[in-house]
Enzyme design. Structure first.
Site, PDB file in Angstrom:
ATOM      1  N   LYS A  43      74.713  57.150  47.068  1.00  0.00           N
ATOM      2  CA  LYS A  43      74.502  58.087  47.890  1.00  0.00           C
ATOM      3  C   LYS A  43      76.124  57.870  48.804  1.00  0.00           C
ATOM      4  CE  LYS A  43      73.336  53.311  49.113  1.00  0.00           C
ATOM      5  NZ  LYS A  43      72.424  52.187  49.375  1.00  0.00           N
ATOM      6  N   TYR A 261      96.903  54.833  75.412  1.00  0.00           N
ATOM      7  CA  TYR A 261      95.886  54.237  76.538  1.00  0.00           C
ATOM      8  C   TYR A 261      95.943  53.295  77.188  1.00  0.00           C
ATOM      9  CZ  TYR A 261      94.395  59.052  75.147  1.00  0.00           C
ATOM     10  OH  TYR A 261      93.726  60.269  75.228  1.00  0.00           O
TER      11      TYR A 261
HETATM   12  C1  LIG Z   1      72.803  51.269  47.862  1.00  0.00           C
HETATM   13  C2  LIG Z   1      71.320  50.359  47.644  1.00  0.00           C
HETATM   14  C3  LIG Z   1      71.628  50.157  45.908  1.00  0.00           C
HETATM   15  C4  LIG Z   1      73.624  49.573  45.754  1.00  0.00           C
HETATM   16  O1  LIG Z   1      74.083  48.623  46.451  1.00  0.00           O
HETATM   17  P1  LIG Z   1      74.800  48.421  46.325  1.00  0.00           P
HETATM   18  O2  LIG Z   1      75.194  46.257  46.868  1.00  0.00           O
HETATM   19  O3  LIG Z   1      75.956  49.041  46.742  1.00  0.00           O
HETATM   20  O4  LIG Z   1      75.313  48.106  45.033  1.00  0.00           O
HETATM   21  C5  LIG Z   1      71.313  50.098  45.061  1.00  0.00           C
HETATM   22  N1  LIG Z   1      69.543  50.102  45.417  1.00  0.00           N
HETATM   23  C6  LIG Z   1      68.695  50.025  46.787  1.00  0.00           C
HETATM   24  C7  LIG Z   1      68.162  50.571  47.140  1.00  0.00           C
HETATM   25  C8  LIG Z   1      69.961  50.524  47.865  1.00  0.00           C
HETATM   26  O5  LIG Z   1      69.523  51.272  48.633  1.00  0.00           O
END
Ligand SMILES: *Cc1c(COP(=O)(O)O)cnc(C)c1O
Length: 365
Positions: A43, A261
């Protein structure tokens, strides 16, 4: 090639991504999962490191299960992961059914409405459509409630037309091994699965893989650890991202002179200031104002003054050899992602996923 040369020459900073390290991390996570199937969560553009590159390399290494958060992210990598399960964690939106089917993407059904939507689409097609079922065991974001599971158990025909690939849940605090919530979630998950039609189960995220054998399942779902974020201390994931930026100018500031700034930094001695073309618009946190640092040739260079939108300034008085054109490290072996994130008071996940789109990205391996 010409375009590439122009990009590199015009880049104020570059992000080097070690794709071989992502693959090595995936293999290590598979070992942590007792050799069982281990997916890759891609993702948000593989947490900012580049989803197409990670997907292709992981598929070549034998990974056959992939998750994104958005349907658009899944469509982007579909052709790179042939023959693999590809699934969308955020759940389906009405009107997207044809796209899921056309690209062979399995939605994660996380509500009774989601189930009704997918079953209704399967019915006229006269074939089963693949999906994962998300059961909530404490996160209270997405997933069926215990009451939903009871309703579903009483009327299994609601799942007619759905090929249930996995039942999954998500751990609330796997990064706190002493927190008892994980074991409560295990019990709730087992109770829910006992009521549902038999299906493989998917449980652990990155840190969940280090909670011991009770947290193993038919499919782990690590994300962060693939990209070099240590899920627990001592996990020793290989670092993946290295950010360097070139010095645009080195200028003198007299004693009493201010930088940036709002005059937040004043020179206490005759100083030399190096200017980098990286700012908060590149995901370099503004919270690093007067706190962060760069690294060059064995020397830590303190960040001074405000982080601006597109520029950042560093005190290089103690490194007289540093001149315009030098490349300094902002993230890497001397500026660890976890340490920089801590200086900015954000999680390493946030630090990595924020990294901006203006860097020249170079993938290795
Ligand atoms: C993001 C996510 C993961 C992966 O989690 P990490 O902590 O990055 O390993 C797994 N399952 C779901 C449902 C997620 O949203």
């Amino acid at each position: 090639m010409a375009g590439r040369t122009l990009t590199d020459a015009a880049a104020y900073a570059r992000l080097d991504i070690d794709v071989a390290a992502i693959v090595a991390n995936w293999r290590a996570l598979q070992v942590a999962h007792g050799g069982r199937p281990t997916a890759a969560v891609l993702k948000s553009d593989a947490y900012g490191t580049g989803a197409p590159q990670a997907a292709a390399a992981l598929h070549a290494a034998g990974c056959r299960h992939f998750f994104t958060a958005h349907l658009s992210e899944a469509v982007e990598i579909r052709a790179l992961v042939p023959g693999s399960m590809l699934s969308v964690l955020n759940g389906p939106l009405p009107g997207t059914e044809a796209e899921y089917v056309a690209h062979d993407i399995a939605p994660v059904l996380g509500s009774m409405a989601d189930i009704g939507w997918w079953a209704a689409h399967a019915r006229p097609l006269g074939k089963k459509l693949p999906a994962l079922l998300h059961v909530d065991t404490g996160m209270a974001r997405l997933g069926l409630s215990p009451d939903d599971v009871t309703v579903l158990a009483a009327d299994p025909a609601m799942l007619a037309g759905i090929d249930l690939l996995y039942v999954m849940t998500h751990l609330v605090a796997a990064d706190e091994p002493a927190n008892p919530v994980g074991h409560a979630q295990l019990r709730q998950f087992a109770a829910a699965c006992a009521k549902l039609p038999p299906a493989p189960r998917s449980l652990a995220n990155s840190s969940g893989l280090f909670l011991g054998p009770a947290f193993r399942s038919d499919l782990a779902r690590p994300g962060a650890a693939l990209y070099g974020i240590d899920p627990v201390q001592g996990a020793n994931m290989q670092p993946v991202a290295r950010l360097t930026a070139r010095v645009l100018q080195v200028r003198d500031v007299p004693t009493g002179g201010c930088v940036g700034y709002n005059e937040t930094w004043r020179a206490a001695r005759p100083s030399r200031i190096a200017v980098l073309g990286v700012g908060y618009a590149d995901g370099f946190p503004r919270a690093l104002t007067n706190r962060g640092a760069a690294f060059f040739d064995g020397v830590r260079l303190p960040l001074v003054g405000r982080v601006s939108m597109d520029l950042t300034t560093f005190d290089v008085t103690d490194h007289p050899g540093l001149a315009a054109g030098a490349w300094v490290e902002l993230l890497g072996p001397n500026r660890l992602l976890a340490d920089v994130a801590a200086e900015a008071d954000i999680s390493p996940y946030e630090m990595l996923t924020r990294l901006g789109r203006r860097y020249a990205r170079v993938w290795h391996g």
